[in-house]
Design a protein around this motif. Sequence first.
Motif, PDB file in Angstrom:
ATOM      1  N   HIS A 110       0.828  -1.296  -0.010  1.00 24.32           N
ATOM      2  CA  HIS A 110       0.040  -0.008  -0.033  1.00 24.32           C
ATOM      3  C   HIS A 110       0.966   1.038   0.048  1.00 24.32           C
ATOM      4  CE1 HIS A 110      -2.995   2.680   2.486  1.00 24.32           C
ATOM      5  NE2 HIS A 110      -3.013   3.144   1.128  1.00 24.32           N
ATOM      6  N   GLU A 111       1.028   1.954  -1.262  1.00 23.24           N
ATOM      7  CA  GLU A 111       1.945   3.116  -1.416  1.00 23.24           C
ATOM      8  C   GLU A 111       1.023   4.284  -1.492  1.00 23.24           C
ATOM      9  OE1 GLU A 111       3.599   1.509  -4.865  1.00 23.24           O
ATOM     10  OE2 GLU A 111       4.864   0.219  -3.997  1.00 23.24           O
ATOM     11  N   PRO A 112       1.709   5.450  -0.990  1.00 24.79           N
ATOM     12  CA  PRO A 112       1.185   6.551  -1.401  1.00 24.79           C
ATOM     13  C   PRO A 112       1.581   7.134  -2.644  1.00 24.79           C
ATOM     14  CG  PRO A 112       3.067   6.986   0.297  1.00 24.79           C
ATOM     15  CD  PRO A 112       2.838   5.554   0.269  1.00 24.79           C
ATOM     16  N   GLY A 113       0.894   7.761  -3.358  1.00 28.06           N
ATOM     17  CA  GLY A 113       1.123   8.413  -4.549  1.00 28.06           C
ATOM     18  C   GLY A 113       1.819   9.781  -4.384  1.00 28.06           C
ATOM     19  N   VAL A 114       2.311  10.404  -5.556  1.00 34.58           N
ATOM     20  CA  VAL A 114       3.254  11.741  -5.322  1.00 34.58           C
ATOM     21  C   VAL A 114       2.332  12.794  -4.765  1.00 34.58           C
ATOM     22  CG1 VAL A 114       4.767  11.144  -7.200  1.00 34.58           C
ATOM     23  CG2 VAL A 114       2.702  12.126  -7.944  1.00 34.58           C
ATOM     24  N   ARG A 115       0.920  12.457  -5.119  1.00 25.96           N
ATOM     25  CA  ARG A 115       0.186  13.729  -4.205  1.00 25.96           C
ATOM     26  C   ARG A 115      -0.779  12.965  -3.342  1.00 25.96           C
ATOM     27  NH1 ARG A 115      -2.938  14.371  -9.805  1.00 25.96           N
ATOM     28  NH2 ARG A 115      -4.490  13.294  -8.479  1.00 25.96           N
ATOM     29  N   PRO A 116      -1.019  13.705  -1.937  1.00 29.08           N
ATOM     30  CA  PRO A 116      -1.628  13.277  -0.986  1.00 29.08           C
ATOM     31  C   PRO A 116      -3.166  12.406  -1.261  1.00 29.08           C
ATOM     32  CG  PRO A 116      -1.456  15.527  -0.779  1.00 29.08           C
ATOM     33  CD  PRO A 116      -0.734  15.264  -1.947  1.00 29.08           C
ATOM     34  N   ASP A 117      -3.671  12.609  -2.282  1.00 36.41           N
ATOM     35  CA  ASP A 117      -5.047  12.244  -2.738  1.00 36.41           C
ATOM     36  C   ASP A 117      -4.903  10.943  -3.735  1.00 36.41           C
ATOM     37  OD1 ASP A 117      -4.323  13.800  -4.817  1.00 36.41           O
ATOM     38  OD2 ASP A 117      -6.104  14.599  -5.243  1.00 36.41           O
ATOM     39  N   THR A 118      -3.701  10.574  -3.833  1.00 31.84           N
ATOM     40  CA  THR A 118      -3.733   9.292  -4.465  1.00 31.84           C
ATOM     41  C   THR A 118      -2.814   8.044  -3.949  1.00 31.84           C
ATOM     42  OG1 THR A 118      -3.305  10.555  -6.423  1.00 31.84           O
ATOM     43  CG2 THR A 118      -2.785   8.696  -6.827  1.00 31.84           C
ATOM     44  N   ALA A 119      -3.078   6.956  -4.158  1.00 32.63           N
ATOM     45  CA  ALA A 119      -2.491   5.802  -3.482  1.00 32.63           C
ATOM     46  C   ALA A 119      -2.597   4.523  -4.383  1.00 32.63           C
ATOM     47  CB  ALA A 119      -2.966   5.564  -2.092  1.00 32.63           C
ATOM     48  N   TYR A 120      -1.765   3.537  -4.036  1.00 32.26           N
ATOM     49  CA  TYR A 120      -1.572   2.412  -5.003  1.00 32.26           C
ATOM     50  C   TYR A 120      -1.766   1.320  -4.000  1.00 32.26           C
ATOM     51  CZ  TYR A 120      -0.253   5.695  -8.565  1.00 32.26           C
ATOM     52  OH  TYR A 120      -0.406   6.879  -9.296  1.00 32.26           O
ATOM     53  N   VAL A 121      -2.360   0.398  -4.357  1.00 32.85           N
ATOM     54  CA  VAL A 121      -2.542  -1.044  -3.642  1.00 32.85           C
ATOM     55  C   VAL A 121      -1.965  -2.077  -4.700  1.00 32.85           C
ATOM     56  CG1 VAL A 121      -3.962  -2.407  -2.207  1.00 32.85           C
ATOM     57  CG2 VAL A 121      -4.212  -0.138  -1.990  1.00 32.85           C
ATOM     58  N   ASP A 122      -1.217  -3.007  -4.325  1.00 29.50           N
ATOM     59  CA  ASP A 122      -0.736  -4.167  -5.024  1.00 29.50           C
ATOM     60  C   ASP A 122      -1.414  -5.393  -4.357  1.00 29.50           C
ATOM     61  OD1 ASP A 122       0.684  -5.836  -6.801  1.00 29.50           O
ATOM     62  OD2 ASP A 122       2.334  -5.219  -6.395  1.00 29.50           O
ATOM     63  N   PHE A 123      -2.090  -6.271  -5.137  1.00 24.91           N
ATOM     64  CA  PHE A 123      -2.742  -7.350  -4.190  1.00 24.91           C
ATOM     65  C   PHE A 123      -3.105  -8.430  -5.160  1.00 24.91           C
ATOM     66  CE2 PHE A 123      -5.881  -4.824  -6.453  1.00 24.91           C
ATOM     67  CZ  PHE A 123      -7.062  -5.737  -6.674  1.00 24.91           C
ATOM     68  N   THR A 124      -3.262  -9.656  -4.492  1.00 24.18           N
ATOM     69  CA  THR A 124      -3.625 -10.839  -5.060  1.00 24.18           C
ATOM     70  C   THR A 124      -4.916 -11.297  -4.504  1.00 24.18           C
ATOM     71  OG1 THR A 124      -1.290 -11.334  -5.495  1.00 24.18           O
ATOM     72  CG2 THR A 124      -3.057 -13.144  -5.874  1.00 24.18           C
ATOM     73  N   ALA A 125      -6.120 -11.326  -5.465  1.00 23.08           N
ATOM     74  CA  ALA A 125      -7.239 -11.772  -4.732  1.00 23.08           C
ATOM     75  C   ALA A 125      -7.549 -13.153  -5.536  1.00 23.08           C
ATOM     76  CB  ALA A 125      -8.773 -10.904  -5.307  1.00 23.08           C
ATOM     77  N   TYR A 126      -7.741 -14.096  -4.700  1.00 21.95           N
ATOM     78  CA  TYR A 126      -8.121 -15.552  -5.021  1.00 21.95           C
ATOM     79  C   TYR A 126      -9.476 -15.977  -5.361  1.00 21.95           C
ATOM     80  CZ  TYR A 126      -3.062 -15.832  -4.207  1.00 21.95           C
ATOM     81  OH  TYR A 126      -1.536 -15.683  -4.125  1.00 21.95           O
ATOM     82  N   TYR A 127      -9.797 -16.704  -6.293  1.00 21.10           N
ATOM     83  CA  TYR A 127     -11.143 -17.281  -6.598  1.00 21.10           C
ATOM     84  C   TYR A 127     -11.039 -18.760  -6.959  1.00 21.10           C
ATOM     85  CZ  TYR A 127     -10.151 -16.530 -11.323  1.00 21.10           C
ATOM     86  OH  TYR A 127      -9.591 -16.728 -12.592  1.00 21.10           O
ATOM     87  N   LYS A 128     -12.151 -19.367  -6.322  1.00 13.81           N
ATOM     88  CA  LYS A 128     -12.107 -20.759  -6.488  1.00 13.81           C
ATOM     89  C   LYS A 128     -13.080 -20.969  -7.867  1.00 13.81           C
ATOM     90  CE  LYS A 128     -12.721 -24.882  -3.955  1.00 13.81           C
ATOM     91  NZ  LYS A 128     -11.388 -25.585  -3.708  1.00 13.81           N
ATOM     92  N   GLU A 129     -12.504 -21.863  -8.808  1.00 11.32           N
ATOM     93  CA  GLU A 129     -13.049 -22.324 -10.108  1.00 11.32           C
ATOM     94  C   GLU A 129     -12.745 -23.895 -10.072  1.00 11.32           C
ATOM     95  OE1 GLU A 129     -13.658 -19.712 -13.933  1.00 11.32           O
ATOM     96  OE2 GLU A 129     -11.637 -20.686 -13.876  1.00 11.32           O
ATOM     97  N   GLY A 130     -13.871 -24.572  -9.884  1.00 11.60           N
ATOM     98  CA  GLY A 130     -13.973 -25.997  -9.940  1.00 11.60           C
ATOM     99  C   GLY A 130     -13.304 -26.469  -8.612  1.00 11.60           C
ATOM    100  N   ASP A 131     -12.227 -27.145  -8.587  1.00  9.75           N
ATOM    101  CA  ASP A 131     -11.284 -27.564  -7.657  1.00  9.75           C
ATOM    102  C   ASP A 131     -10.074 -26.813  -7.407  1.00  9.75           C
ATOM    103  OD1 ASP A 131     -13.376 -29.433  -6.653  1.00  9.75           O
ATOM    104  OD2 ASP A 131     -12.295 -31.069  -8.051  1.00  9.75           O
ATOM    105  N   ALA A 132     -10.112 -25.758  -8.324  1.00  8.83           N
ATOM    106  CA  ALA A 132      -8.681 -24.850  -8.511  1.00  8.83           C
ATOM    107  C   ALA A 132      -8.651 -23.506  -7.998  1.00  8.83           C
ATOM    108  CB  ALA A 132      -8.167 -24.808  -9.933  1.00  8.83           C
ATOM    109  N   GLU A 133      -7.870 -23.002  -7.258  1.00  7.75           N
ATOM    110  CA  GLU A 133      -8.073 -21.594  -6.544  1.00  7.75           C
ATOM    111  C   GLU A 133      -7.116 -20.993  -7.455  1.00  7.75           C
ATOM    112  OE1 GLU A 133      -7.635 -19.845  -2.491  1.00  7.75           O
ATOM    113  OE2 GLU A 133      -5.671 -20.416  -3.093  1.00  7.75           O
ATOM    114  N   ASN A 134      -7.725 -19.779  -8.164  1.00  6.40           N
ATOM    115  CA  ASN A 134      -6.869 -18.900  -9.189  1.00  6.40           C
ATOM    116  C   ASN A 134      -6.509 -17.608  -8.525  1.00  6.40           C
ATOM    117  OD1 ASN A 134      -7.397 -21.046 -11.374  1.00  6.40           O
ATOM    118  ND2 ASN A 134      -9.264 -20.762 -11.134  1.00  6.40           N
ATOM    119  N   PRO A 135      -5.481 -16.921  -8.899  1.00  5.05           N
ATOM    120  CA  PRO A 135      -5.181 -16.011  -8.573  1.00  5.05           C
ATOM    121  C   PRO A 135      -5.442 -14.903  -9.656  1.00  5.05           C
ATOM    122  CG  PRO A 135      -3.199 -16.767  -9.342  1.00  5.05           C
ATOM    123  CD  PRO A 135      -4.170 -17.835  -9.627  1.00  5.05           C
ATOM    124  N   MET A 136      -5.705 -13.254  -8.946  1.00  5.00           N
ATOM    125  CA  MET A 136      -6.027 -12.562  -9.754  1.00  5.00           C
ATOM    126  C   MET A 136      -5.055 -11.284  -9.173  1.00  5.00           C
ATOM    127  SD  MET A 136      -8.986  -9.551 -10.671  1.00  5.00           S
ATOM    128  CE  MET A 136      -8.148  -8.617  -9.775  1.00  5.00           C
TER     129      MET A 136
END
Length: 189
Positions: A110-136
């Motif tokens: 979770h990183e602030p941007g160059v301006r105080p009203d901007t920020a960035y979040v790097d994430f991985t959301a996982y979901y289940k499809e059948g028996d496999a867990e897939n990342p996004m």
Amino acid sequence: MSAKHEKHDGPCDHDGEKKGKSPSTFQPPRGEQPCPCGTGQKFAACCEPILKREKPAENAEKLMRSRFTAHVARNWEHLHRSYAKTANEPYVAEGEVEGRDWTRLVIHTHEPGVRPDTAYVDFTAYYKEGDAENPMHEKAEFHKIDGAWLYARAVREGPAPIKSAQAKVGRNDPCPCGSGKKYKQCCLK
């Protein structure tokens, strides 16, 4: 743009979402259960107040966590009002929209941007499809507008590019092959 919940960036691909759970088997999170966003807090103390508009998200990471929880809870209205492109438009439910079975969220940074009203979040959301867990995996940009954090766009989808740990060899540096010549006179040719 129409007033309906539209296809947009982020983990909200309704067109490609699987109709895996029938409405009778879907159970939204409850207050006493652990929050789906992965903080370890109870849902009632974590994302539920944000989803119910009882309090705003304190920062971009909290908004990202609440958006993930909204996907789990199938709270399309929260996704609509927390997305910069649709936040000022009235929400119109699309009827029964089934969602993916999101399983967990991992916040990498979770990183602030160059301006105080901007920020960035790097994430991985996982979901289940059948028996496999897939990342996004995504790096998302958030803007604070009129005191409220909003999801703006996906800056990058997929993992971050791999950076070489070694410094780049300059033209006038010794050649890495060990010949003793300058790089430009040896392997650069």
